[in-house]
Design a protein around this motif. Sequence first.
Motif, PDB file in Angstrom:
ATOM      1  N   CYS A 248       0.848  -1.196   0.000  1.00 54.36           N
ATOM      2  CA  CYS A 248       0.000   0.000   0.000  1.00 54.36           C
ATOM      3  C   CYS A 248       0.882   1.243   0.000  1.00 54.36           C
ATOM      4  O   CYS A 248       2.100   1.138   0.106  1.00 54.36           O
ATOM      5  N   ARG A 252       3.192  -1.110   3.493  1.00 52.28           N
ATOM      6  CA  ARG A 252       2.871  -2.411   4.091  1.00 52.28           C
ATOM      7  C   ARG A 252       2.292  -3.339   3.034  1.00 52.28           C
ATOM      8  O   ARG A 252       1.518  -2.920   2.173  1.00 52.28           O
ATOM      9  N   HIS A 254      -0.229  -5.997   1.991  1.00 52.29           N
ATOM     10  CA  HIS A 254      -1.549  -6.451   2.458  1.00 52.29           C
ATOM     11  C   HIS A 254      -1.998  -7.674   1.669  1.00 52.29           C
ATOM     12  O   HIS A 254      -1.896  -7.695   0.433  1.00 52.29           O
ATOM     13  N   CYS A 308      -4.396   0.284   9.116  1.00 55.23           N
ATOM     14  CA  CYS A 308      -3.293   0.924   8.391  1.00 55.23           C
ATOM     15  C   CYS A 308      -3.859   2.215   7.814  1.00 55.23           C
ATOM     16  O   CYS A 308      -5.041   2.286   7.468  1.00 55.23           O
ATOM     17  N   CYS A 310      -3.739   3.386   5.043  1.00 55.45           N
ATOM     18  CA  CYS A 310      -4.252   3.268   3.672  1.00 55.45           C
ATOM     19  C   CYS A 310      -5.771   3.056   3.664  1.00 55.45           C
ATOM     20  O   CYS A 310      -6.430   3.343   2.655  1.00 55.45           O
TER      21      CYS A 310
HETATM   22 ZN   LIG Z   1      -1.749  -0.143   4.293  1.00 51.34          ZN
END
Ligand SMILES: [Zn+2]
Length: 436
Positions: A248, A252, A254, A308, A310
């Motif tokens: 993302c 991170r 995902h 997160c 995002c």
């Molecule tokens: Zn993320």
Amino acid sequence: MTTVGTNRPRIGEWHGYEALRRLQDAALPAALRAAARSPFYRRRAADLPTDRAELRTTGLTTKRDLRDAYPFGLLAVDRAELATYHESSGSSGAPTSSYYTAGDWLDLAERFARKWVGIRPDDMFLVRTPYALMITGHLAHAAARMCGATVVPADNRSLAMPYSRVVRVMRDLDVTLTWSLPTDALVWAAAATAAGYRSDRDFPALRALFVGGEPLSRARRDRLAALWRAPVVEEYGATETGSLAGVCPFGRLHLWADRAVFEVYDPRTGRTGPDGRGQLVVTPLYREAMPLLRYNLEDEVEVEYRECDCGWWLPVVRVLGRTAPDCRTGGPPLTQSGLEELVFSLPAEYGVMFWRARAGHAHLRIEIEVADPHRVPAVSELTEAVGRTYDVAVDVTPVPPGTLVPTGLLTATADVMKPRGLFGADEDWDRALRYY
Ligand SMILES: [Zn+2]
């Protein structure tokens, strides 16, 4: 035609992990019905699972199962419905088949296209992973075509596409996106230098590097991004499954848990759970040709359900890569990613990009490619960092650039021809049928 489901979720359509679970529960019955059409699963159990609770008590599908089912033991549709056939081969050399319908390909392409930088019609997309039998090149190709981008099909196991040609194409065509192993993108940087260019200055069109197929430590990712002055967008998947995770905007990785149910299996206890450290197990939700139930990818991972920035509401995965279980350290277990992190944490000006290590019971030998002026500090800093992190006897050997990645490989030009019968008096006719 069999149809598993066309209402595939898109990121942003759900909020929170409870909503994600509801999406999975809605898609599971059709996925389980598809599995019931597979000879492999029919043979395996009289009562195939019909919901999540029953799925949880179903045995894992192993890599061995897939090899034993070669080639079409898992085929759940009429063979005429297949669009593509693929293989991967593990260290044993026995092939593992996978196959997809046109419907499967929509799901595959959509998952690959989930790149936070986007794939646009004005993109020039260099696909630099294998096309032969494996899925990786075709995945990127299909995703790029779906998004309207222009594909440059470069492959990476073809004599027709040596590194010098990659560099030439990237520059001359103003390539904006690339898809490759992270290691390959490092080698292009070296090839660009060998051709007299600077990777961080002479490729201004490059918007992002898509990479996958190998674990990637943070330090190596940052080095790649600096070398090419472009974000590095990581991806994780397998030929038997396609893309399973993507990174993302916040860096991170995902899991695509709206398109598959993921579990983590601990081989020591035999237990599976939704998160924690262990081997990644996947039940894809939108598969027609080759449904898989609780397929153990045998990749060591760490899965975490967290929020997160995002806002994707998808679990975070860390792929841990190869370990050296026989190496006794006074610190954490020795992993490839852990060592890589230390190598790429050396100052960038030392130029250390290529390395290899050999782990003994209580001793570690590392070779690094490093140019003369940086040899002494690079060796002493890496020796110190490895000793401090792992508390293990370490011997770092500097080798001149060109030792681990031969300079000839960076500068070689394409030498391919078609079969030919008629030769001139001065030509080498031994090459008549060696058309490579
Ligand atoms: Zn993320």
